[in-house]
Design an enzyme around this catalytic site. Sequence first.
Site, PDB file in Angstrom:
ATOM      1  CE  LYS A   1      15.453 115.747 -20.204  1.00  0.00           C
ATOM      2  NZ  LYS A   1      15.206 117.171 -19.823  1.00  0.00           N
TER       3      LYS A   1
ATOM      4  CE1 TYR B   1      15.611 118.488 -25.196  1.00  0.00           C
ATOM      5  CE2 TYR B   1      17.774 117.481 -24.944  1.00  0.00           C
ATOM      6  CZ  TYR B   1      16.468 117.647 -24.513  1.00  0.00           C
ATOM      7  OH  TYR B   1      16.015 116.970 -23.404  1.00  0.00           O
TER       8      TYR B   1
ATOM      9  CG  PHE C   1      17.907 126.416 -21.751  1.00  0.00           C
ATOM     10  CD1 PHE C   1      17.620 125.234 -22.438  1.00  0.00           C
ATOM     11  CD2 PHE C   1      16.967 127.441 -21.774  1.00  0.00           C
ATOM     12  CE1 PHE C   1      16.433 125.087 -23.149  1.00  0.00           C
ATOM     13  CE2 PHE C   1      15.768 127.303 -22.484  1.00  0.00           C
ATOM     14  CZ  PHE C   1      15.508 126.122 -23.176  1.00  0.00           C
TER      15      PHE C   1
ATOM     16  NE  ARG D   1       4.870 118.689 -22.025  1.00  0.00           N
ATOM     17  CZ  ARG D   1       6.162 119.006 -22.086  1.00  0.00           C
ATOM     18  NH1 ARG D   1       7.023 118.259 -22.748  1.00  0.00           N
ATOM     19  NH2 ARG D   1       6.603 120.084 -21.475  1.00  0.00           N
TER      20      ARG D   1
ATOM     21  CB  THR E   1       9.846 122.562 -17.708  1.00  0.00           C
ATOM     22  OG1 THR E   1       8.926 122.225 -18.744  1.00  0.00           O
ATOM     23  CG2 THR E   1      11.260 122.534 -18.253  1.00  0.00           C
TER      24      THR E   1
ATOM     25  NE  ARG F   1      10.639 117.166 -16.248  1.00  0.00           N
ATOM     26  CZ  ARG F   1      10.294 117.722 -17.403  1.00  0.00           C
ATOM     27  NH1 ARG F   1       9.206 118.474 -17.490  1.00  0.00           N
ATOM     28  NH2 ARG F   1      11.035 117.533 -18.483  1.00  0.00           N
TER      29      ARG F   1
ATOM     30  CG  ASN G   1      14.024 118.551 -16.594  1.00  0.00           C
ATOM     31  OD1 ASN G   1      14.811 117.837 -17.213  1.00  0.00           O
ATOM     32  ND2 ASN G   1      13.258 119.454 -17.186  1.00  0.00           N
TER      33      ASN G   1
ATOM     34  CG  HIS H   1      12.344 114.643 -23.942  1.00  0.00           C
ATOM     35  ND1 HIS H   1      12.258 115.981 -24.241  1.00  0.00           N
ATOM     36  CD2 HIS H   1      11.755 113.971 -24.979  1.00  0.00           C
ATOM     37  CE1 HIS H   1      11.654 116.115 -25.440  1.00  0.00           C
ATOM     38  NE2 HIS H   1      11.347 114.923 -25.891  1.00  0.00           N
TER      39      HIS H   1
ATOM     40  CD  GLU I   1      10.541 115.201 -29.383  1.00  0.00           C
ATOM     41  OE1 GLU I   1      10.601 116.433 -29.263  1.00  0.00           O
ATOM     42  OE2 GLU I   1      10.148 114.448 -28.472  1.00  0.00           O
TER      43      GLU I   1
END
Length: 149
Positions: free
Chosen positions: A9, A49, A57, A85, A91, A102, A112, A115, A126
């Site tokens: 990100k 998203y 948010f 993950r 998250t 993270r 964070n 993704h 995706e």
Amino acid sequence: MERTLIIVKPDAVQRGLIGEIIHRFERRGLRIIGMKFIQMSRELAEKHYGVHVGKPFYEGLVNYIISGPVVVMALEGTNAITAARNTMGATRCSDAAAGTIRGDFGLEIGRNLVHGSDSVENGVKEVSFFFSEDELVAWGRDVDGWIFE
Ligand code: IDP
Ligand code: MG
């Protein structure tokens, strides 16, 4: 084999953590089948998203993901969704375990760093949002037999 879409990100790119983050997925054993450095359009961000439309948010999330360039990667491997993950961590960065991306580099949920797709179905979907089939590389590594049973 599962596929997952990973995004480094904008905060992670700005902080010089691209290499650090890619390194962690690479060492995990996931095979890179696509990678690019892009500035995401608002249209693509809203598509990616879309599941979060209406959440409090959402606006902030879209503005965050288009606030600067990102690295998008398509990774492949056995159990790629769960493994990626777990490498990312929870998250909410403050809840993320030490040793995760993270948990090692973040403090807040809205910054964070990374993704990763949350299901096999979303992984496929995706990856297709960000890569055409001819941008994905089908290849094998000499070490694959030592990583994939
Ligand atoms: P995930 O990225 O761990 O899959 P999701 O629940 O899918 O988490 O949320 C997508 C992204 O939206 C998160 O990574 C985070 O950047 C942002 N986000 C989620 N919940 C909040 C929140 O309560 N405040 C601010 N940002 C949030
Ligand atoms: Mg998610």
